[in-house]
Design a protein around this motif. Structure first.
Motif, mmCIF file in Angstrom:
data_model
loop_
_atom_site.group_PDB
_atom_site.id
_atom_site.type_symbol
_atom_site.label_atom_id
_atom_site.label_comp_id
_atom_site.label_asym_id
_atom_site.label_seq_id
_atom_site.Cartn_x
_atom_site.Cartn_y
_atom_site.Cartn_z
ATOM 1 N N PHE A 44 6.689 24.718 58.309
ATOM 2 C CA PHE A 44 5.845 23.843 57.495
ATOM 3 C C PHE A 44 6.147 23.995 56.002
ATOM 4 O O PHE A 44 5.484 23.379 55.157
ATOM 5 C CB PHE A 44 4.354 24.156 57.717
ATOM 6 N N THR A 45 7.137 24.827 55.691
ATOM 7 C CA THR A 45 7.415 25.122 54.280
ATOM 8 C C THR A 45 7.847 23.867 53.527
ATOM 9 O O THR A 45 8.757 23.152 53.955
ATOM 10 C CB THR A 45 8.541 26.176 54.171
ATOM 11 N N GLY A 46 7.181 23.659 52.386
ATOM 12 C CA GLY A 46 7.585 22.573 51.501
ATOM 13 C C GLY A 46 8.274 23.124 50.274
ATOM 14 O O GLY A 46 9.413 22.790 49.977
ATOM 15 N N ASN A 47 7.603 24.028 49.591
ATOM 16 C CA ASN A 47 8.204 24.696 48.441
ATOM 17 C C ASN A 47 8.407 26.162 48.803
ATOM 18 O O ASN A 47 7.452 26.941 48.865
ATOM 19 C CB ASN A 47 7.282 24.557 47.218
ATOM 20 N N PRO A 48 9.676 26.555 49.059
ATOM 21 C CA PRO A 48 9.917 27.929 49.527
ATOM 22 C C PRO A 48 9.646 28.973 48.444
ATOM 23 O O PRO A 48 9.323 30.115 48.754
ATOM 24 C CB PRO A 48 11.400 27.909 49.904
ATOM 25 N N LEU A 49 9.759 28.566 47.173
ATOM 26 C CA LEU A 49 9.555 29.533 46.101
ATOM 27 C C LEU A 49 8.067 29.819 45.889
ATOM 28 O O LEU A 49 7.675 30.941 45.612
ATOM 29 C CB LEU A 49 10.208 29.031 44.807
ATOM 30 N N LEU A 50 7.267 28.781 46.042
ATOM 31 C CA LEU A 50 5.805 28.987 45.956
ATOM 32 C C LEU A 50 5.221 29.296 47.324
ATOM 33 O O LEU A 50 4.058 29.650 47.441
ATOM 34 C CB LEU A 50 5.122 27.731 45.403
#
Lengths: 138, 387
Positions: A44-50
Motif C-alpha cells: 500500500f506504500t505511496g511515499n516510501p520515504l514518508l
C-alpha cells in the motif's frame, strides 16, 4: 433482502471480491453507517520515504466502504460507481491501520450519494474524505 | 437457289428447338461438346446465332452487371460508413438471399431465365438494407462507448422491427406478381418468386450472420490495434531517455502500490506519461470473468498522475495528492489490459494540476477520466532527489 444487510453477509460480499480481498478490509460495523478497518501492508506504500499510504489505495478503500453503504442502501448488489471525489487532508501513515466509514447522504430510486471518511488515530482527525455517486441496476 | 451469308462468309444454318424442361444454356453446353468433336476443315468455323447468341450475350452482360453492382455497392457503403470492413459484413447478405431465391425457384419449378437473373441483381441491393440498418445502429451505439458485442445486441433489439416491417411489406407486395397466372405471367412470376425467396432467407439469416461478422471483424480490428500499439509502444519505450526510465524504475520499486499494480512505463512525452495497466486477477471485480475493478483504476490513476507531476518538476521535491476526482464512463472489459495516460498540464505556486484517463489499449474506449491536484514541496525528502 433485509437479511443480506447484516455484517456477516456484507463480509461475504467482500470475500467474493478479489479486489476487496487484496485490500484485506474487514467490516467493523454495519449497523447504521458502514465502518471498516484495513491493516497496513507494504504493497500500500505511496511515499516510501514518508512511509505513507498510496493515495489511490486510500481512495480505493473509501470506494469499497462506500460501495458497501450503497449496497446496503439500495438493496442491490449491483451498484456501479459513477464518480468519486477524494480530498486528502493529512498523510495516512504507514505501519498503522486505517479506518473508514461511509454514510448515505441520499438513497434515491437509482442513485446513491455516499460520503466516506478515512482516519487513523482519531475520527476527529480524518486523513481523507470522499464523495461518491453510485447507480444501482434497474 | 439462295446463298446466305454471315460476316462476308457463306453460312449453313442448323436450327432446332430446345426440348421441354431443358434450358437454352444447358443445350448450348451440350452443343459445345458436340462441336468440339467435329473435325472441320480449316476454312470452316461455327458460331451461334439468334436466341442462342442472345442467351450467351445476356449471360456475360449479366455477370458483368452483377460484378459492377457489387463494386458500386461496396464503394457507396465504404464511403458512407467510412470503413473498408463494415461493407463486407453488409454485403454478406447478398449470398444469403440466393439460398432462399434458388430454393423457392426449385420448389415452384420456375426457370432461371434472363428476367430472373435481372431480378437477382435488383434483389442484391434490396436485401442489403437489413445489414445497413443493423450496422448503422451498431456504429452509433459504439460511438457512445459500447463494445461491438453490446452495440450489436442493442442494434438487433432496436432494428428488428424496421427490418421485419420492410421485409414483410416487400414480400407481401410481391405475392400478387409471384402468383400471377395470366398470359406471359411466367416471366413476371419468377421475378416475384426470386424476391420473396431471397428476401425471406436473407432477412432470417441476416439477423444471425451480420452480428457475428460485425463482432468478429471488430475483434480482429481490436487485435490488430493491440499488436500495432504493442509494437509501436515497444519502439517508443526504447526512446525513453535512460534517466527517465531509471527514475520510473526507482518510483516503481519504491512505491509499493504502484509495483503491486504491475504498471509499466510505455511513453513519456513532455509532462505526459503513458503507462500499461495489466490485468491481474487479484485486482478483478469478480473471480470468474472479472474485469479490473474501479479501485485498481484509482490506484493506477493516482500513480500515473504522481509520476507526471514528478516529470514536470524542475528540481527534486516531495509531492502529495490533494484532490483526485474520477468519473467512470464505461465498465472495463473482462481480462483486459489498459492504458493509463496522465498529463501535468499546469503548475501554479505549490500546486500541480493533472488530467488523466484510463483507456483501452487501442485508445478507442475511455473507461474513466480524472482530474487531480497535487501539492508540490510537501515536508520530507523527495523521491526524485537522486535525479
Amino acid at each position: 433482502m433485509v437479511q443480506f444487510m447484516n455484517t456477516k453477509l456484507l463480509g461475504q460480499f467482500i470475500e467474493q471480491s478479489p479486489y476487496a480481498l487484496n485490500y484485506g478490509t474487514k467490516i467493523v460495523s454495519a449497523e447504521g453507517d458502514i465502518e471498516c478497518v484495513t491493516q497496513w501492508r507494504d504493497i500500500f506504500t505511496g511515499n516510501p520515504l514518508l512511509r505513507a499510504w498510496h493515495g489511490g489505495v486510500v481512495s480505493g478503500v473509501l470506494e469499497l466502504t462506500g460501495t458497501l453503504a450503497a449496497i446496503k442502501a439500495s438493496n442491490s448488489q449491483e451498484c456501479t460507481l459513477l464518480s468519486i471525489n477524494t480530498v486528502y487532508l493529512r498523510p495516512t501513515r504507514g505501519d498503522n491501520e486505517m479506518f473508514s466509514k461511509a454514510n448515505v447522504v441520499r438513497s434515491g430510486k437509482h442513485i446513491q450519494t455516499i460520503n466516506a471518511v478515512a482516519w487513523q488515530n482519531s475520527f476527529e482527525a480524518p486523513t481523507a474524505i470522499a464523495s461518491l455517486t453510485f447507480v444501482s441496476k434497474w | 437457289m439462295q446463298i446466305d451469308r454471315y460476316n462476308r462468309a457463306r453460312k449453313i444454318s442448323v436450327s432446332g428447338n430446345a426440348p421441354a424442361g431443358i434450358a437454352t444454356g444447358e443445350l448450348l453446353e451440350e452443343m459445345d461438346k458436340i462441336l468440339a468433336n467435329i473435325d472441320l476443315e480449316p476454312a470452316y468455323h461455327t458460331t451461334y446465332l439468334g436466341a442462342s447468341e442472345q442467351v450467351r450475350e445476356i449471360a456475360s452482360s449479366l455477370l458483368f452487371a452483377f460484378m459492377l453492382a457489387l463494386l458500386i455497392l461496396y464503394m457507396i457503403l465504404a464511403s458512407q460508413f467510412e470503413s473498408f470492413v463494415h461493407p463486407i459484413a453488409i454485403m454478406l447478405t447478398a449470398p444469403l438471399s440466393f439460398v432462399g431465391a434458388f430454393t423457392l425457384l426449385a420448389l415452384t419449378n420456375s426457370e432461371l431465365s434472363a428476367t430472373t437473373q435481372i431480378a437477382m441483381v435488383a434483389l442484391m441491393g434490396l436485401v442489403m438494407k437489413n445489414g445497413i440498418l443493423l450496422v448503422d445502429q451498431a456504429n452509433q451505439s459504439m460511438s457512445r462507448g459500447l463494445t461491438a458485442k453490446e452495440a450489436m445486441i442493442e442494434s438487433a433489439q432496436l432494428r428488428l422491427r424496421p427490418v421485419l416491417m420492410t421485409a414483410f411489406s416487400t414480400i407481401f407486395g410481391m405475392i400478387p406478381t409471384a402468383l400471377a397466372t395470366s398470359d406471359g405471367a411466367e416471366l413476371r412470376s419468377s421475378t416475384g418468386i426470386i424476391v420473396i425467396g431471397g428476401l425471406g432467407s436473407s432477412t432470417l439469416l441476416t439477423l444471425f450472420v451480420v452480428p457475428v461478422v460485425y463482432t468478429l471483424t471488430a475483434d480482429a480490428k481490436a487485435g490488430l490495434n493491440r499488436l500495432r500499439t504493442h509494437f509501436s509502444l515497444e519502439g517508443i519505450s526504447e526512446m525513453i531517455p535512460n534517466h527517465m526510465q531509471q527514475l520510473y524504475d526507482l518510483f516503481s520499486s519504491r512505491v509499493g502500490a504502484h509495483h503491486d499494480q504491475g504498471l509499466e512505463l510505455r511513453q513519456i512525452n513532455g509532462n505526459v506519461v503513458k503507462l500499461l495497466l495489466p490485468f491481474r486477477p487479484k485486482h478483478a471485480n469478480s473471480t470468474e470473468n472479472g474485469a479490473l475493478h474501479t479501485t485498481a483504476l484509482a490506484t493506477a490513476i493516482d500513480s500515473a498522475c504522481g509520476f507526471a507531476v514528478m516529470l514536470s518538476l524542475t528540481e527534486p521535491s516531495a509531492i502529495a495528492t490533494v484532490n483526485l476526482r474520477i468519473d467512470h464512463i464505461h465498465q472495463p472489459e473482462p481480462g483486459q489490459d489498459m492504458t493509463v495516460e496522465a498529463h501535468c498540464y499546469q503548475q501554479s505556486g505549490d500546486f500541480a494540476y493533472v488530467r488523466a484517463a484510463v483507456l483501452s489499449l487501442d485508445t478507442l474506449i475511455t473507461y474513466c477520466h480524472a482530474i487531480g491536484i497535487f501539492k508540490v514541496g510537501t515536508p520530507g525528502p523527495a523521491l526524485n532527489s537522486a535525479f
